[in-house]
Design an enzyme around this catalytic site. Sequence first.
Site, PDB file in Angstrom:
ATOM      1  CE1 TYR A  40      -4.242  -1.865   5.280  1.00  0.00           C
ATOM      2  CE2 TYR A  40      -3.469   0.329   4.679  1.00  0.00           C
ATOM      3  CZ  TYR A  40      -3.855  -0.947   4.318  1.00  0.00           C
ATOM      4  OH  TYR A  40      -3.855  -1.308   2.995  1.00  0.00           O
ATOM      5  CB  SER A  63      -0.899   0.015   1.241  1.00  0.00           C
ATOM      6  OG  SER A  63      -1.537   1.268   1.405  1.00  0.00           O
TER       7      SER A  63
END
Length: 285
Positions: free
Chosen positions: A195, A175
Amino acid sequence: MSANGSNGNNDSNEATPPAPSPSVRLDIADRMKRWHGKVAVVTGASGAIGGAIAIELVKAGMIVCALSRRRDKVEKLRVSLFDVAGTLNYVECDITVEDDIKYAFGWIENTYGGVDMLVNNAGIITKCLLTEKNNTRDLYKTMETNIIGLSLCTRESVKSMKARDVKGHIINVNSIFGHKVHQAVPGTRPLNGMYPASKYAVTAITECIRQELVYLGTGCKVTSISPGLVEGDILSSNTSKENEIVNYMPKLKPEDVAEAVLYAITTPENVQIHELIIKPMGEFL
């Protein structure tokens, strides 16, 4: 005297420019032929990005084993494929459970002989803050899925590739938040939680895997692909309700990430795409 403006050099002695590498002139469809009939494991294939990747690999003639807890979504994906060269198989697996992973890879080995490619796509994002009370389970869940599950699937894949002397490929769907932490607007609830930490770990793990593959002499490649926001992915879906501005941010399509995977796995044998960051035009994360 020299002729044709050769500055006195004999034309017969001039070095002939090397012909361009054949691989430069081949499109991805031609280069994907090396993967025809090979076995790819795709985790999280029931999601938007994982589904798009699985579809492209099946179209290219690969045997795709979709590791997922959602049979219904994988079956819906499978029945949508018509006149394709490859096959899509559902393999029930919760990648936070080691026994599930071992069983899934054992089934693949018994059925198809082993694994040639792994796409570590499964991942989760929770809405809890790091400092929030009673968040322990969410914190563990994020790390177990995004880091431990990825590592265990990689371990089983490398074992299969090495045992069969296969020059395979491992793709880690990372990501943009594996490279930067989203800046919260003052006064608004931060969206990061655990995250970004888990994705920063994937960035480091990719390099650690690369070093280990070199040490083991496998000839296998590993690539981290880090997209920005993607339509329908967990990041866009889970943050849009808490932060309305996400709805207006430019986003990639899942197919854009799938094409990035095809690009990474079709490079010449001496070329490894180690890290690929892809952003939608106009991104302002």
